[in-house]
Design a protein around this motif. Structure first.
Motif: not given
Length: 274
Positions: A245-256, A46-63
Motif C-alpha cells: 500500500k505504501g512505504f516507510i523509510i527510517e534514516n540510517n541512525t549511524n553518524p556516517e 519498510y526500509q532502513y537507510s536509502i540506496i543513495d547513502a549506501l552508494m555513497a559509502g555509508v556502510f555501517d548502521g545501527d539496526l
C-alpha cells in the motif's frame, strides 16, 4: 455588565484554546502510534537507510537483525561493512558471504541498508518456457503489473543457470559502493540449482531512495549457494506477487549518514552494479 461579559468571553476563549492544543497534541501522537503498531496490518514496505547513502559509502548502521525481523518477514539488504548479501524468507534472515557460504544471520548482527515487508501474496502465477531468462521474466511481469505499484516478489523454481554475486567486507575509510565492488565482490556461476528468489519491483519515483526496477536475492534450498541475482535461466517458475500500500523509510541512525553528501545523483552508478 459589559466588562463582566468581556471577562467571561476571554476566559471561555482561553479554555477553548487550551482544549484545542491538548486535542492537537493527542492527534499528533496518533500517527506515530499507528505507524508503530503493525507494519503487517498496514501492508507497507519498510526500509532502513536509502540506496543513495549506501552508494555513497555509508556502510555501517545501527539496526540489528533482531530489530529488522520486527519490520518484516521477507526482503533483501546487506550487512554492516557491506559484508555479504542479506535475504529474508519466512522470517529467517540469511547471509550469503563472498566465499559462497550461506548461513542464518545472528540476531546481534547489524544492517546498513535493508528493504523488507510482511509478505502475503495477492496474486500467484506460473511462467513457463524453454530456457526462460531473467530478462524475459522481467518483461512479462512489467507487462502485467501497474508501473506505479510497489511489489514484493517471491520466485521459486529450478534454474539451469544462475549468476549471483556477494560483496566482501569493506575496510575504513570506505569508498563508494561502485568503487568497492570493482575489486571486492565474488561472482558465482551456479548450475542446476533450486531455490527462492526474493526481492522487489519498484517504480521509477523511488529512485535515490531505493532500487528502481527489479532487485532480487537468491538462496538455494540446500543453503549451499545464493547472492544478489544478475541473471538466470529456467523452464518454469512460480511467482508470488504482493502489492504494498505504501512505504516507510527510517534514516540510517549511524553518524556516517549525517556527514555524507547525498546531493549527487548516483543513478548511473547504480545501473552498473545492479
Amino acid at each position: 455588565m459589559s466588562s463582566v461579559f468581556s471577562h467571561y468571553v476571554k476566559n471561555l476563549l482561553l479554555v477553548i484554546i487550551v482544549t484545542g492544543l491538548l486535542t492537537n497534541c493527542k492527534s499528533s501522537q496518533n500517527p506515530q502510534k499507528y505507524i508503530g503498531t503493525s507494519l503487517a496490518d498496514q501492508d507497507f514496505m519498510y526500509q532502513y537507510s536509502i540506496i543513495d547513502a549506501l552508494m555513497a559509502g555509508v556502510f555501517d548502521g545501527d539496526l540489528t537483525i533482531a530489530s529488522l525481523k520486527t519490520k518484516g518477514d521477507f526482503g533483501v539488504g546487506t550487512f554492516n561493512k557491506v559484508d555479504g548479501e542479506l535475504m529474508i524468507n519466512n522470517g529467517k534472515v540469511y547471509k550469503v558471504s563472498h566465499d559462497g557460504s550461506v548461513k542464518e544471520a545472528h540476531d546481534m548482527d547489524s544492517t546498513s541498508a535493508a528493504f523488507v515487508k510482511f509478505f502475503k501474496a495477492d496474486t500467484v502465477i506460473t511462467i513457463a518456457g524453454e530456457n526462460l531468462s531473467y530478462e524475459k521474466v522481467q518483461e512479462h511481469l512489467v507487462s502485467i503489473l501497474n508501473p506505479n505499484g510497489i511489489y514484493a516478489l517471491r520466485i521459486t523454481g529450478k534454474f539451469s543457470e544462475m549468476t549471483t554475486r556477494a560483496a566482501s567486507p569493506a575496510k575504513p575509510p570506505y569508498k563508494t559502493l561502485s568503487e568497492h565492488l570493482k575489486t571486492n565482490q565474488a561472482v558465482f556461476e551456479l548450475k542446476n540449482t533450486q531455490g527462492i528468489c526474493n526481492g522487489f519491483l519498484l517504480p521509477p519515483y523511488l529512485a535515490r531512495t531505493n532500487v528502481p526496477g527489479f532487485h532480487l536475492h537468491y538462496v538455494a534450498d540446500d543453503l549451499k549457494s545464493g547472492g544478489h541475482i544478475f541473471k538466470f535461466k529456467t523452464n518454469s517458475i512460480r511467482v508470488e506477487i504482493d502489492l504494498a500500500k505504501g512505504f516507510i523509510i527510517e534514516n540510517n541512525t549511524n553518524p556516517e549518514f549525517k556527514a555524507v553528501n547525498l546531493k549527487p545523483d548516483r543513478g548511473e552508478e547504480l545501473k552498473k552494479i545492479e
